[in-house]
Design a protein around this motif. Structure first.
Motif, mmCIF file in Angstrom:
data_model
loop_
_atom_site.group_PDB
_atom_site.id
_atom_site.type_symbol
_atom_site.label_atom_id
_atom_site.label_comp_id
_atom_site.label_asym_id
_atom_site.label_seq_id
_atom_site.Cartn_x
_atom_site.Cartn_y
_atom_site.Cartn_z
ATOM 1 N N GLU A 181 0.827 -1.224 0.000
ATOM 2 C CA GLU A 181 0.000 0.000 0.000
ATOM 3 C C GLU A 181 0.852 1.262 0.000
ATOM 4 O OE1 GLU A 181 -3.196 -2.395 2.776
ATOM 5 O OE2 GLU A 181 -1.677 -1.054 3.623
ATOM 6 N N VAL A 182 2.180 1.094 0.038
ATOM 7 C CA VAL A 182 3.078 2.261 0.087
ATOM 8 C C VAL A 182 3.297 2.788 -1.338
ATOM 9 C CG1 VAL A 182 5.531 2.838 0.427
ATOM 10 C CG2 VAL A 182 4.245 1.693 2.237
ATOM 11 N N HIS A 183 3.416 4.113 -1.469
ATOM 12 C CA HIS A 183 3.585 4.734 -2.786
ATOM 13 C C HIS A 183 4.985 5.330 -2.853
ATOM 14 C CE1 HIS A 183 2.715 7.652 -6.005
ATOM 15 N NE2 HIS A 183 3.295 8.549 -5.236
ATOM 16 N N TYR A 184 5.818 4.847 -3.768
ATOM 17 C CA TYR A 184 7.169 5.400 -3.934
ATOM 18 C C TYR A 184 7.038 6.803 -4.520
ATOM 19 C CZ TYR A 184 11.627 6.480 -6.153
ATOM 20 O OH TYR A 184 12.777 7.107 -6.579
ATOM 21 N N ASP A 185 7.578 7.800 -3.836
ATOM 22 C CA ASP A 185 7.485 9.193 -4.304
ATOM 23 C C ASP A 185 8.880 9.708 -4.615
ATOM 24 O OD1 ASP A 185 5.999 12.286 -2.955
ATOM 25 O OD2 ASP A 185 7.306 11.886 -4.688
ATOM 26 N N ARG A 186 9.231 9.718 -5.929
ATOM 27 C CA ARG A 186 10.610 10.077 -6.282
ATOM 28 C C ARG A 186 10.871 11.571 -6.102
ATOM 29 N NH1 ARG A 186 8.567 9.347 -11.495
ATOM 30 N NH2 ARG A 186 8.865 11.147 -12.849
ATOM 31 N N SER A 187 9.825 12.339 -5.800
ATOM 32 C CA SER A 187 10.062 13.769 -5.565
ATOM 33 C C SER A 187 10.462 14.032 -4.106
ATOM 34 C CB SER A 187 8.787 14.570 -5.896
ATOM 35 O OG SER A 187 7.835 14.354 -4.863
ATOM 36 N N LEU A 188 10.390 12.982 -3.287
ATOM 37 C CA LEU A 188 10.742 13.179 -1.866
ATOM 38 C C LEU A 188 12.235 13.466 -1.728
ATOM 39 C CD1 LEU A 188 8.693 10.517 0.125
ATOM 40 C CD2 LEU A 188 8.631 13.001 0.411
ATOM 41 N N LEU A 189 12.577 14.513 -1.005
ATOM 42 C CA LEU A 189 13.979 14.903 -0.819
ATOM 43 C C LEU A 189 14.603 14.147 0.346
ATOM 44 C CD1 LEU A 189 13.354 18.763 -1.134
ATOM 45 C CD2 LEU A 189 14.223 17.221 -2.906
ATOM 46 N N PRO A 190 15.940 14.091 0.393
ATOM 47 C CA PRO A 190 16.576 13.523 1.596
ATOM 48 C C PRO A 190 16.358 14.466 2.774
ATOM 49 C CG PRO A 190 18.238 14.359 0.069
ATOM 50 C CD PRO A 190 16.922 14.480 -0.629
ATOM 51 N N TRP A 191 16.360 13.903 3.968
ATOM 52 C CA TRP A 191 16.221 14.762 5.155
ATOM 53 C C TRP A 191 17.603 14.938 5.793
ATOM 54 C CZ3 TRP A 191 17.937 12.408 9.594
ATOM 55 C CH2 TRP A 191 18.021 11.009 9.536
ATOM 56 N N PHE A 192 17.773 16.019 6.525
ATOM 57 C CA PHE A 192 19.046 16.298 7.204
ATOM 58 C C PHE A 192 18.775 16.746 8.637
ATOM 59 C CE2 PHE A 192 21.624 16.097 3.437
ATOM 60 C CZ PHE A 192 20.784 16.510 2.414
ATOM 61 N N ARG A 197 -5.915 3.436 8.955
ATOM 62 C CA ARG A 197 -5.219 4.377 8.069
ATOM 63 C C ARG A 197 -6.224 5.274 7.323
ATOM 64 N NH1 ARG A 197 -3.243 3.572 2.743
ATOM 65 N NH2 ARG A 197 -3.774 1.350 2.864
ATOM 66 N N TYR A 198 -7.475 4.739 7.113
ATOM 67 C CA TYR A 198 -8.498 5.471 6.352
ATOM 68 C C TYR A 198 -7.915 5.865 4.998
ATOM 69 C CZ TYR A 198 -11.257 5.403 10.613
ATOM 70 O OH TYR A 198 -11.953 4.975 11.728
ATOM 71 N N PHE A 199 -8.074 7.138 4.592
ATOM 72 C CA PHE A 199 -7.695 7.487 3.210
ATOM 73 C C PHE A 199 -6.346 8.174 3.168
ATOM 74 C CE2 PHE A 199 -11.618 5.984 1.779
ATOM 75 C CZ PHE A 199 -12.534 6.289 2.775
ATOM 76 N N ARG A 200 -5.392 7.661 3.989
ATOM 77 C CA ARG A 200 -4.083 8.316 3.996
ATOM 78 C C ARG A 200 -3.095 7.537 3.138
ATOM 79 N NH1 ARG A 200 -2.815 8.913 10.213
ATOM 80 N NH2 ARG A 200 -4.244 7.121 10.371
ATOM 81 N N MET A 201 -2.249 8.275 2.437
ATOM 82 C CA MET A 201 -1.191 7.686 1.616
ATOM 83 C C MET A 201 0.080 7.621 2.458
ATOM 84 S SD MET A 201 -0.056 6.662 -1.249
ATOM 85 C CE MET A 201 -1.222 7.167 -2.517
ATOM 86 N N VAL A 202 0.757 6.475 2.410
ATOM 87 C CA VAL A 202 2.078 6.388 3.013
ATOM 88 C C VAL A 202 3.064 6.428 1.852
ATOM 89 C CG1 VAL A 202 3.679 5.012 4.390
ATOM 90 C CG2 VAL A 202 1.218 4.995 4.925
#
Ligand SMILES: NS(=O)(=O)c1ccc(NCc2ccco2)c([N+](=O)[O-])c1
Ligand SMILES: [Zn+2]
Length: 265
Positions: free
Chosen positions: A41-52, A255-260
């Motif tokens: 159910e997880v969605h790969y999001d390639r726009s996600l930036l690395p965190w610091f 989780r209802y209608f939340r995207m992970v």
């Protein structure tokens, strides 16, 4: 006059997670935490930036037992120790870190990954300084960011955990506090910065739905003795009968209608 009906929330059958909604109705909300994270159910999001994380060890102040967890608090009076990047719109100030753990090594984490419960979960809580203070941030959907790291029991524990666990003897009972200077919590981070992220809530009352969760895929390794050390904490005050502080985790919520989203493939 102390409210005679006031009964502090906890993790027992009469004041535990199933009862919290009576004093904190939002506990039955649509954006509650923790949740189950299932790969399908997880969605790969390639726009996600690395965190610091840029933490100043000098910001560490004290370690305390508040009867619910073991907490280390940091100076958050300015942008001294911050988390940025990832899904976050700006910098968030580190305020405190704390743990959740079980009564045995086979459970204790709050989030569950593909059915796997870890022995514990470390939460580093940060708040958005665009709001005037922490309590104001708690009322905003983008107010808080929690970096969550799973604790997995293994043979080669992370040496950096030692210092925290050595301090446990000084804060055995509720209300006990000890100085905890010169500590940069990023030494606890695992090698990989891969993460899941979703919008959720505090996993304890007041259960406000103000948290951007950043959950690291890679757990840190602790020893069974180190977990036993956490379980040696008591939830009672010094002069009261001894009650072990264990199982301070909330079960997973719908989780209802939340995207992970995942930062990794
Ligand atoms: N397990 S957690 O990271 O979601 C969590 C839950 C509650 C609180 N605090 C209780 C609270 C909320 C508002 C005022 O006082 C914290 N915290 O403060 O880091 C963290
Ligand atoms: Zn927590």
């Amino acid at each position: 006059m102390i409210n005679p009906n006031y009964y502090p929330w906890g993790y027992d059958s009469d004041n535990g997670p199933d009862q919290w909604h009576k004093n904190y109705p939002i506990a039955k909300g649509r954006h509650q935490s923790p949740i189950e994270i299932n790969n399908k159910e997880v969605h790969y999001d390639r726009s996600l930036l690395p965190w610091f994380a840029s933490y100043d060890p000098g910001a560490a102040k004290t370690i305390l037992n508040n009867g619910k967890t073991c907490r280390i608090v940091f100076d958050d009076s300015f942008d001294r120790s911050v988390l940025r990047g990832g899904p976050l719109p700006g910098v968030y100030r580190l305020r405190q870190l704390h743990f959740h753990w079980g009564s045995s090594d086979d459970h204790g984490s709050e989030h569950v990954v593909n059915g796997v419960r870890y022995a514990g979960e470390l939460h580093l809580l940060h708040w958005n300084p665009k709001y005037s203070n922490y309590l104001d941030a708690v009322r905003r959907t983008d107010g808080i960011a929690v970096l969550a790291i799973f604790l997995q029991v293994g043979k080669t524990p992370k040496p950096e955990m030692k210092r925290i666990l050595e301090e446990i003897n000084a804060i055995k009972t509720k209300g006990k506090e000890a100085p905890f200077p010169n500590f940069d919590p990023s030494i606890l981070f695992p090698k990989s910065h891969d993460y899941w992220t979703y919008h959720g809530s505090f996993t304890t009352p007041p259960c406000e739905e103000c948290i951007t969760w950043i959950i690291l895929r890679e757990p840190i390794i602790v020893s069974s003795d180190q977990m036993a050390k956490l379980r040696s904490l008591s939830k009672n005050a010094e002069n009261e009968p001894d009650l072990p502080l264990v199982d301070n985790w909330r079960p997973t919520q719908p989780r209802y209608f939340r995207m992970v989203s995942a930062s990794f493939l």
